[in-house]
Motif scaffolding. Sequence first.
Motif, PDB file in Angstrom:
ATOM      1  N   ARG A 128      -3.627  15.565  10.259  1.00  0.00           N
ATOM      2  CA  ARG A 128      -2.418  14.735   9.869  1.00  0.00           C
ATOM      3  C   ARG A 128      -2.961  13.488   8.995  1.00  0.00           C
ATOM      4  NH1 ARG A 128      -0.690  15.030  15.148  1.00  0.00           N
ATOM      5  NH2 ARG A 128      -1.068  12.635  15.369  1.00  0.00           N
TER       6      ARG A 128
ATOM      7  N   ARG B 105      -4.428  14.743   5.562  1.00  0.00           N
ATOM      8  CA  ARG B 105      -3.282  15.082   4.526  1.00  0.00           C
ATOM      9  C   ARG B 105      -2.599  13.651   3.948  1.00  0.00           C
ATOM     10  NH1 ARG B 105      -1.802  19.156   8.337  1.00  0.00           N
ATOM     11  NH2 ARG B 105      -0.072  17.766   9.133  1.00  0.00           N
ATOM     12  N   SER B 106      -2.686  12.969   5.030  1.00  0.00           N
ATOM     13  CA  SER B 106      -1.886  11.676   4.522  1.00  0.00           C
ATOM     14  C   SER B 106      -2.727  10.978   3.521  1.00  0.00           C
ATOM     15  CB  SER B 106      -1.957  10.587   5.722  1.00  0.00           C
ATOM     16  OG  SER B 106      -1.307   9.223   5.284  1.00  0.00           O
TER      17      SER B 106
ATOM     18  N   SER C 153      -2.892  12.641   0.015  1.00  0.00           N
ATOM     19  CA  SER C 153      -1.668  12.441  -0.826  1.00  0.00           C
ATOM     20  C   SER C 153      -1.821  11.430  -1.617  1.00  0.00           C
ATOM     21  CB  SER C 153      -0.469  12.344   0.252  1.00  0.00           C
ATOM     22  OG  SER C 153      -0.443  11.092   0.668  1.00  0.00           O
TER      23      SER C 153
ATOM     24  N   SER D  43      -2.700   4.987   7.137  1.00  0.00           N
ATOM     25  CA  SER D  43      -2.560   6.151   7.803  1.00  0.00           C
ATOM     26  C   SER D  43      -2.598   6.048   9.387  1.00  0.00           C
ATOM     27  CB  SER D  43      -3.326   7.371   7.355  1.00  0.00           C
ATOM     28  OG  SER D  43      -3.401   7.538   6.064  1.00  0.00           O
TER      29      SER D  43
ATOM     30  N   LEU E 252       3.379   5.481   2.061  1.00  0.00           N
ATOM     31  CA  LEU E 252       2.725   5.779   3.080  1.00  0.00           C
ATOM     32  C   LEU E 252       2.769   5.301   4.423  1.00  0.00           C
ATOM     33  CD1 LEU E 252       0.116   7.699   2.729  1.00  0.00           C
ATOM     34  CD2 LEU E 252      -1.440   5.926   2.804  1.00  0.00           C
ATOM     35  N   ARG E 253       3.122   6.216   5.381  1.00  0.00           N
ATOM     36  CA  ARG E 253       3.360   5.648   6.726  1.00  0.00           C
ATOM     37  C   ARG E 253       2.379   6.026   7.667  1.00  0.00           C
ATOM     38  NH1 ARG E 253       5.776   3.361   4.069  1.00  0.00           N
ATOM     39  NH2 ARG E 253       8.224   2.840   3.986  1.00  0.00           N
TER      40      ARG E 253
ATOM     41  N   VAL F 178       0.438   8.029  10.645  1.00  0.00           N
ATOM     42  CA  VAL F 178       0.421   9.508  11.188  1.00  0.00           C
ATOM     43  C   VAL F 178      -0.256   9.540  12.671  1.00  0.00           C
ATOM     44  CG1 VAL F 178       1.115  10.491   8.996  1.00  0.00           C
ATOM     45  CG2 VAL F 178      -1.263  10.191   9.749  1.00  0.00           C
TER      46      VAL F 178
END
Length: 341
Positions: A19, A22-23, A26, A68, A205-206, A208
């Motif tokens: 996770r 991938r964050s 991005s 992230s 972006l948050r 994860v």
Amino acid sequence: MTTYDERVDLSDLTATADRVRRSVESVIEGKPEVVRLSLTVLLAEGHLLIEDVPGVGKTMLAKALARSIDCSVRRIQFTPDLLPSDVTGVSIYDQQRHEFEFKPGAIFSQIVIGDEINRASPKTQSALLESMEERQVTVDGHSYELPEPFMVVATQNPVEMEGTYPLPEAQRDRFMARVSIGYPSPEAELRMLDVHGGASPLDGLRPVAHAHEISTLVGAVRGIHVSEPVRRYAVDLVSGTRDHPELRLGASPRATLHLLRAARAAAALAGRDFVLPDDVQALAVPVLAHRLLPTAQVQLGGRTSEQIVADLVRHVPVPAAGPREAAPRLPLHGRQSQRGY
């Protein structure tokens, strides 16, 4: 050392790490190996030095990794007038209580982004030494523990750029790995224009993963098995730098520890409960090269420490797969652990 009866749940580790990966990817286009190394250093309880020319996304990578994870984040912009107390904190006299009160500096955070670290004076750079090694800060005779997990992600321009101070050997040795992002491919740069053209991708972006999840994963990485032949192989690689004719300064014992910790994290990210020589080889250059000092003749010839480490990896004998030893049989959730070391 881990025993056969111990268990490490790698499914949670790989899922959480995926996770986060991938964050970050991005935001950082076309650099999966750089993102993976950043995660490896995080899970290995190390610190990361990102060195490259301006404008290739050094600070963006550090910020993406920090955002992230749901943890405390502080950014320090290193400048020539930055003081050590700006980093560590300072004791201020409280006139009402007639005593000194400690005001924590920017280092008191779980992820610290040190932007352009080599633009600060050596005196200010040295303020990071104790925190990076002992995870504490001592001010006026009092020691203060830093939060966990704790990671310094520092960026720097190459030392030949104007207005910079080269990091001393003791400072470089505290960074587990050094990575260069490099220029993106034309395709990745085109995608970057589409994604970054209107707004910063960091805005969306948050987190994860939570800080406590990362701390749990760090504990799982500590339980990854490293066999005696692989440990000896790591020692042989590091020892090879100490009497190398092209080097005037080899790697320290701290480098050996960092190499094995990083190899454990790399094995865990690959879904394995044991370290292979391949893990050590893959991390040898980013973990060892920045600690070495080539001789003047080698530097004049244009040969780099990265090339010297790569040569060592090719020439140091790799341990052969042997019989299964008394090592942990850790569940890989549906896959059988294939250990030859």
